[in-house]
Scaffold this active site. Structure first.
Site, PDB file in Angstrom:
ATOM      1  N   THR A 164      -5.135   8.691  -3.016  1.00 26.04           N
ATOM      2  CA  THR A 164      -5.209   8.316  -1.597  1.00 26.04           C
ATOM      3  C   THR A 164      -4.234   9.158  -0.768  1.00 26.04           C
ATOM      4  O   THR A 164      -4.586   9.619   0.323  1.00 26.04           O
ATOM      5  CB  THR A 164      -4.925   6.808  -1.417  1.00 26.04           C
ATOM      6  OG1 THR A 164      -5.859   6.097  -2.233  1.00 26.04           O
ATOM      7  CG2 THR A 164      -5.100   6.368   0.019  1.00 26.04           C
TER       8      THR A 164
ATOM      9  N   GLU B 230       0.812  -1.226   0.000  1.00 23.07           N
ATOM     10  CA  GLU B 230       0.000   0.000   0.000  1.00 23.07           C
ATOM     11  C   GLU B 230       0.841   1.270   0.000  1.00 23.07           C
ATOM     12  O   GLU B 230       0.375   2.333  -0.383  1.00 23.07           O
ATOM     13  CB  GLU B 230      -0.973   0.010   1.189  1.00 23.07           C
ATOM     14  CG  GLU B 230      -2.086  -1.035   1.114  1.00 23.07           C
ATOM     15  CD  GLU B 230      -3.132  -0.730   0.043  1.00 23.07           C
ATOM     16  OE1 GLU B 230      -2.790  -0.184  -1.024  1.00 23.07           O
ATOM     17  OE2 GLU B 230      -4.315  -1.065   0.271  1.00 23.07           O
TER      18      GLU B 230
HETATM   19  N1  HSE Z   1      -8.177   3.810   5.252  1.00 20.39           N
HETATM   20  C1  HSE Z   1      -7.640   4.254   4.000  1.00 20.39           C
HETATM   21  C2  HSE Z   1      -7.929   5.742   3.853  1.00 20.39           C
HETATM   22  C3  HSE Z   1      -8.307   3.518   2.892  1.00 20.39           C
HETATM   23  O1  HSE Z   1      -9.064   6.126   4.133  1.00 20.39           O
HETATM   24  O2  HSE Z   1      -7.044   6.501   3.483  1.00 20.39           O
HETATM   25  C4  HSE Z   1      -7.805   3.891   1.524  1.00 20.39           C
HETATM   26  O3  HSE Z   1      -8.381   3.000   0.598  1.00 20.39           O
END
Ligand code: HSE
Length: 318
Positions: free
Chosen positions: A190, A134
Site C-alpha cells: 500500500t 493503518e
Molecule cells: N484508499 C487507500 C489507498 C486504500 O488506495 O491507498 C488502501 O487499502
C-alpha cells in the site's frame, strides 16, 4: 479503568476502498471473507498478538507492526486503561490483496475494547482510533477501509478531522465479483501504491473525478446500481496503479463486456472488483470473464462472488 468483561469475540468484514473516483473517501464492507478477533485482558500492560488461520504466517506479531496492536496501544494510552491485552486473530482475510485485511483487525480491536471497557465511543470515534492502525500497514491514517468495516455497507468519509462519516445502504440487487491475481506479494504494497501517485493533478481530472464520485454517491442514495457502476471511473489514481496489475485492462474490458456495471481496483490492489446488477446480469458470467482476462495476461487468479455486507459485530462476550 478496569475491564467489565473477561473476553470479547468480534467479527470484522473484508472491505473494498476507493470504488474508482473516491480515493481515501469511499469504502464498502463485503459479506465475506472476515476476521474473527478475540480480546482477553492481560496483566502488566503487555500487548500480545497471536494469529491463526491460513494467512497467519505473513502477519506481524510485533504489536508495533500490527494494526491491531497499534490500535490497542493507542486506546490503552488515550483512556488510561490499567491493563494489557491478548489479541487472538483468526485471519480469514488474506493480507496484501486490497481487501482491507489490516483494517478489519484494527476495527475489531477498537470495537472490542470499546465494549470491554464500556468506553461508550460513537462509531466516528472508533473510526478515528482504528485508522491509527493503518499507519502500520500503509504508512498513512487512511480511514476508508476501517470506516466500512465499522459501519458496514457503503461509507463516504466527508471529513477526516474531525471524522465525519456518511453511511448508506447498498441496493439489494448489487452483487460484487472480486478477482485476485496470483502475483508475488509486493513488500509494503500500500505504501508503494501510494508513493507512485501523481503529486499534481490538472483541473480537468479533478472535474472528472468529482463528477463521478458525486454521481456514485447518488447511485447509492437512490439505489441505482447502473449509476454506481458507470460512475466507477477514476482518471487520477487508477492510471498510475494500473501499471502494478498485469492484465488490468483485459480484466476490466472483459468484466464490462460480460455485463458488469463498473470495475475498479479494490483499494491499493492488486484485486479488482466489479459491480453487477444481479437482476440483469449473471454474476457468474462476470466471474468467468474476469478470470479469463487475467489468464489472457498470463496470470492465474482466484475469483469469488460476494455482496455488500454488515459492519463489525459481536460474536461473544462474557
Ligand atoms: N484508499 C487507500 C489507498 C486504500 O488506495 O491507498 C488502501 O487499502
Amino acid at each position: 479503568m478496569s475491564p467489565h468483561l473477561s473476553k470479547v469475540v468480534v467479527r470484522a468484514p473484508a472491505t473494498t476502498a476507493n470504488l474508482g473516483p473516491g480515493f481515501d473517501v469511499f469504502g464498502m464492507a463485503l459479506e465475506d471473507p472476515c476476521d474473527k478477533v478475540t480480546l482477553i485482558p492481560a496483566p502488566n500492560s503487555i500487548i500480545k498478538i497471536e494469529v491463526n488461520g491460513a494467512f497467519s504466517s505473513s502477519i506481524p506479531l510485533d504489536p508495533n507492526m500490527n494494526t491491531a496492536g497499534v490500535v490497542a496501544e493507542h486506546i490503552i494510552k488515550e483512556f488510561s486503561l490499567k491493563t494489557g491485552i491478548l489479541i487472538k486473530i483468526d485471519k480469514g482475510i488474506p493480507p496484501g490483496i486490497g481487501l482491507g485485511s489490516s483494517a478489519a483487525s484494527a476495527a475489531a480491536v477498537a470495537f472490542g475494547l470499546n465494549r470491554m471497557f464500556d468506553l461508550r465511543l460513537e462509531n466516528n470515534q472508533l473510526v478515528r482510533l482504528s485508522a491509527k492502525g493503518e499507519v502500520a500497514s500503509a504508512g498513512f491514517e487512511h480511514a476508508d477501509n476501517v470506516s466500512a468495516a465499522i459501519y458496514g455497507e457503503f461509507v463516504i468519509i466527508k471529513s477526516y478531522d474531525p471524522p465525519q462519516i456518511v453511511h448508506l445502504k447498498a441496493p439489494p440487487n448489487l452483487s460484487l465479483c472480486v478477482a485476485v491475481p496470483r502475483v508475488p506479494p509486493t513488500p509494503k504494497k500500500t505504501e508503494k501504491a501510494r508513493s507512485i501517485l501523481p503529486k499534481m493533478v490538472s483541473m480537468d481530472k479533478v472535474r472528472h473525478n468529482v463528477g463521478h464520485a458525486a454521481s456514485l454517491a447518488v447511485g447509492f442514495a437512490v439505489g441505482d446500481v447502473k449509476l454506481i457502476g458507470s460512475s466507477m471511473s477514476d482518471v487520477i489514481v487508477e492510471p498510475a496503479r494500473a501499471t502494478m496489475i498485469p492484465g488490468y485492462s483485459l480484466v476490466k474490458d472483459a468484466a464490462l463486456k460480460a455485463g458488469a456495471c463498473g470495475v475498479a481496483i479494490s483499494g491499493a490492489g492488486p484485486s479488482m472488483i466489479a459491480v453487477i446488477d444481479e437482476n440483469e446480469t449473471s454474476p457468474t458470467n462476470v466471474a468467468k470473464a474476469m478470470k479469463d482476462g487475467f489468464k489472457r495476461a498470463g496470470v492465474d487468479s482466484e475469483v469469488f462472488l460476494t455482496k455488500p455486507g454488515k459492519g463489525v459485530s459481536l460474536l461473544e462476550e462474557r
